[in-house]
Design a protein around this motif. Sequence first.
Motif, mmCIF file in Angstrom:
data_model
loop_
_atom_site.group_PDB
_atom_site.id
_atom_site.type_symbol
_atom_site.label_atom_id
_atom_site.label_comp_id
_atom_site.label_asym_id
_atom_site.label_seq_id
_atom_site.Cartn_x
_atom_site.Cartn_y
_atom_site.Cartn_z
ATOM 1 N N SER A 1 43.212 28.705 41.782
ATOM 2 C CA SER A 1 44.007 29.690 41.050
ATOM 3 C C SER A 1 45.470 29.570 41.451
ATOM 4 O O SER A 1 45.816 28.896 42.419
ATOM 5 C CB SER A 1 43.507 31.104 41.372
ATOM 6 O OG SER A 1 43.824 31.431 42.727
ATOM 7 N N ALA B 1 45.977 30.617 45.041
ATOM 8 C CA ALA B 1 45.627 29.596 46.028
ATOM 9 C C ALA B 1 46.701 28.521 46.112
ATOM 10 O O ALA B 1 47.041 28.045 47.205
ATOM 11 C CB ALA B 1 44.285 28.965 45.674
ATOM 12 N N ASP C 1 39.213 29.749 47.707
ATOM 13 C CA ASP C 1 39.532 29.923 46.285
ATOM 14 C C ASP C 1 39.160 28.676 45.493
ATOM 15 O O ASP C 1 38.580 28.757 44.396
ATOM 16 C CB ASP C 1 41.023 30.231 46.145
ATOM 17 C CG ASP C 1 41.438 30.488 44.709
ATOM 18 O OD1 ASP C 1 41.511 29.515 43.930
ATOM 19 O OD2 ASP C 1 41.691 31.662 44.365
#
Length: 376
Positions: A255, A258, A246
């Motif tokens: 993100s 993640a 990610d």
Amino acid sequence: NMQNIVATGAGNNEQIWDAAFLSKSNTSGSYANTGFPALQQLGALMGIQTSGTVTNVVGQSAGTYRVFPTLYKRFENGDLRRDWAIATFRYATSSATAVPANAPLRTSLNTVDIAIKGTGTNTGIGATAVATVDPLTGKLSSVVLTNGGSGFTSATSGVSATVTTASGSGATFTYTLGSGLTAGKLIGITLVNQGSAYPTVCDRSVGKWRREYEINLPPSRSATITSCNFPILRYADVLLMAAEADLNVNGGTPSATAVGYYNKVRRRAFGYNEASTSLPAGVVVTTFTMADLMNERSRELCFEGQRRNDLLRWGKMETAFATLLSDNAALVPSTYTNAVNIAAQNFLSNPAKFSKFPIPQSEFSSNYLLTQNIGW
């Protein structure tokens, strides 16, 4: 049965894929006489050092592999993985029949015991203290009186202190003598000189593979072969792989998903579950970098055969070896540096060669179109 990775334990849900091993040979058990012995020394070779006759209590281990300060310093305060992966003790000499199988004797490497007595006309006896050892420098960092003894006539002359449970020398102390109800006793001790060469992190064995947790109980436990499974893939590894993917897909800014994966690993490392809401600062993070991810994989997966491939795919092997040599130069005794120096210097002398393994001759016999890897 693979040992728990974190001191709080993870149960069998953590292991996704293990390589299973037999405990002694292929002459007994489910795979007897199949002709396929599945033996290994994990825990016996890379395990906590034992001394004396404790084989039936905790198994036997030469403690061949030791830990260097680079890894030890990578762990944060409160991280339970550090003292699980890097043993804080050795197994002590004992009569195997005198100790229950579930209560192995341990000799601490975090502290040293001190015996204090009077000399000459000072008749004091029985005083004891415990000193804490700095694992990076090998110096004593603090000392606490545990027994004031009796018969002391002076605290400033005729007093001798001996460290009884470790190597090292040079530590000196001053004492306070009691009066009234505590007359003849020592009531205080102060560290004056920290000394040197007490147990450091270099004296600690790999603690992740603890033979006392083997399911083969005495007297069936082999001295040199263990039944500890080898982890090929486990849940924490998957979480960190997903977090890394990610991070890369999103250009270095992970993100929220993640970050959640990353924090799942960290929560357990510090002894908290996913439902915990009141956490000390630093346990969970709001974001992480690639450097953070690299360090987290090192802390979580150390001694599981992952680091070499990680460093190679990140293009960090040369940097890691160079850092290892420089970072440990002032802290590692010369007696411990030969093996790592050979490995590091060999790699640094020819990274193109040592980034790959040689293709075995048997493969060339099967496929004459193969070409050998560079340098081999």
